[in-house]
Design a protein around this motif. Structure first.
Motif, PDB file in Angstrom:
ATOM      1  N   ASN A 235       0.815  -1.222   0.000  1.00  0.00           N
ATOM      2  CA  ASN A 235       0.000   0.000   0.000  1.00  0.00           C
ATOM      3  C   ASN A 235       0.845   1.267   0.000  1.00  0.00           C
ATOM      4  O   ASN A 235       0.303   2.367   0.123  1.00  0.00           O
ATOM      5  CB  ASN A 235      -0.968   0.005   1.183  1.00  0.00           C
ATOM      6  N   TYR A 251      -2.609   8.793  -6.027  1.00  0.00           N
ATOM      7  CA  TYR A 251      -2.189   8.472  -4.645  1.00  0.00           C
ATOM      8  C   TYR A 251      -0.800   7.824  -4.664  1.00  0.00           C
ATOM      9  O   TYR A 251      -0.647   6.642  -4.331  1.00  0.00           O
ATOM     10  CB  TYR A 251      -3.131   7.473  -4.010  1.00  0.00           C
ATOM     11  N   ILE A 252       0.185   8.576  -5.003  1.00  0.00           N
ATOM     12  CA  ILE A 252       1.526   8.005  -5.211  1.00  0.00           C
ATOM     13  C   ILE A 252       2.068   7.362  -3.919  1.00  0.00           C
ATOM     14  O   ILE A 252       1.895   7.894  -2.822  1.00  0.00           O
ATOM     15  CB  ILE A 252       2.478   9.087  -5.769  1.00  0.00           C
TER      16      ILE A 252
END
Ligand code: MTE
Length: 335
Positions: A235, A251-252
């Motif tokens: 994640n 969402y780097i």
């Protein structure tokens, strides 16, 4: 689990439901078209269930675990089911580890996210290289339960643990020339097999960017955990961006550099396919992807028998808070 009032429920008390284990309903995802060099996915990715056993006792320094454990619970009300932990951590896009949704959970354990440091560069009074501990010193972490809508038309509801990006930005004192913020992921092919793949069309490292007002918006956070635990490698450990009104590719993950720029920075997907993935990437059910509609999404867990399709909301349901940022812009042009 139906979350009626998340502010009353610490994430540590939310146990993912075992009923989601009916994995035979699921099939493996269609091969990502990114592997074929034509974009994030050839069509909304239909399927895929996590097949990895995820180690929940995640490694991480004690100071970080303690800070995460002390996080304030979510202030936002969201009356939707949380996506179970094993789906949040077993169904991922992290092309540094491969194109299959299960590759990140299977292959990212090789990476050691501690110790970690982030370079702060560009239009700031205080550039430098800061350890993760420096960046988090004195920061009160918060839980934020947000929807995550992928451009591939699947979505999740994730209890992140993080802090406002704005708080970090202020510490480095951006100059008047700082109009944008660019972010860069780690490039380490020895530990990231996707970066060695000859199928890859990505010019590594993965890059993303925000306009300064988007970066300073109170909904924008840097996450260091989820479900009350340290962020798993798949994640984006140890530090990743979360911008809930934008498609997930913004969402780097595993950020090693934050740079303040005067010009709009280049971003990975808009470099690969500019007609499909824009810089803004605001969730918008009225603007279709050239190859599929964005009007609906498949909320995970989702299977063939229960696809769990829900309508996509403008700005992913955060319009009240962010629509003003784009009030004079043609959202068909600036997608
Ligand atoms: N960051 C990096 N470095 N590499 C990636 O491939 N994929 C993006 C984003 N961040 C990606 C990334 C995409 S397409 C999505 S949808 C989200 O991460 C998925 O986040 P998750 O795997 O935590 O759900």
């Amino acid at each position: 689990m139906l979350i009626k009032s998340p502010s009353d429920i610490p994430s540590s008390e939310i146990t993912p439901e075992s009923i989601y284990n009916s994995r035979r309903e699921f099939m493996r995802g269609t091969m990502s078209a990114a592997a074929l060099g034509v974009g994030i996915a050839a069509a909304p990715d239909l399927l895929a269930a996590p097949s990895q056993v995820v180690d929940k006792d995640l490694p991480g320094p004690d100071w970080l675990k303690q800070q995460i454990a002390a996080a304030k619970t979510n202030q936002e009300k969201i009356s939707e089911n949380l996506t179970p932990y094993e789906h949040v951590t077993g169904y991922n896009n992290f092309y540094e580890y491969g194109y299959d949704k299960t590759d990140p959970a299977a292959k990212s354990h090789v990476l050691k996210p501690h110790p970690w440091s982030v370079e702060i560069a560009g239009e700031v009074a205080k550039p430098g290289t800061y350890t993760l501990e420096d960046l988090l010193k004195g920061v009160n972490l918060e839980e934020r339960i947000y929807r995550l809508r992928c451009v591939e038309a699947w979505s999740m509801v994730v209890p992140w643990v993080g802090f406002p990006l704005a708080d970090l930005i202020k510490r480095f004192e951006p100059t008047g020339n700082a109009k944008f913020v660019s972010f860069t992921t780690l490039k380490r092919p020895a530990e990231m097999p996707g970066q060695k793949s000859s199928f890859s069309t990505i010019d590594w490292p993965y890059r993303e960017g925000l306009r300064m007002d988007e970066a300073m918006h109170p909904l924008t956070i840097l996450a260091v955990g989820l479900y009350g635990k340290v962020l798993p490698n798949q994640n984006g450990a140890p530090l990743r961006l979360v911008v809930p009104w934008k498609y997930g590719f913004k969402y780097i993950k595993s950020i090693v550099k934050i740079e303040f720029t005067e010009k709009q920075p280049k971003t990975t997907w808009s470099m690969i396919a500019p007609d499909e993935y824009g810089f803004y990437a605001n969730v918008n059910p009225k603007v279709s992807h050239p190859r599929w509609s964005q009007a609906e999404e498949r909320r995970l867990p989702s299977g063939l028998l229960r696809p769990n399709i829900v309508p996509t909301q403008m700005f992913n349901g955060y319009a009240d808070q962010v629509a003003h940022l784009y009030k004079d812009m043609d959202l068909r042009k600036y997608y």
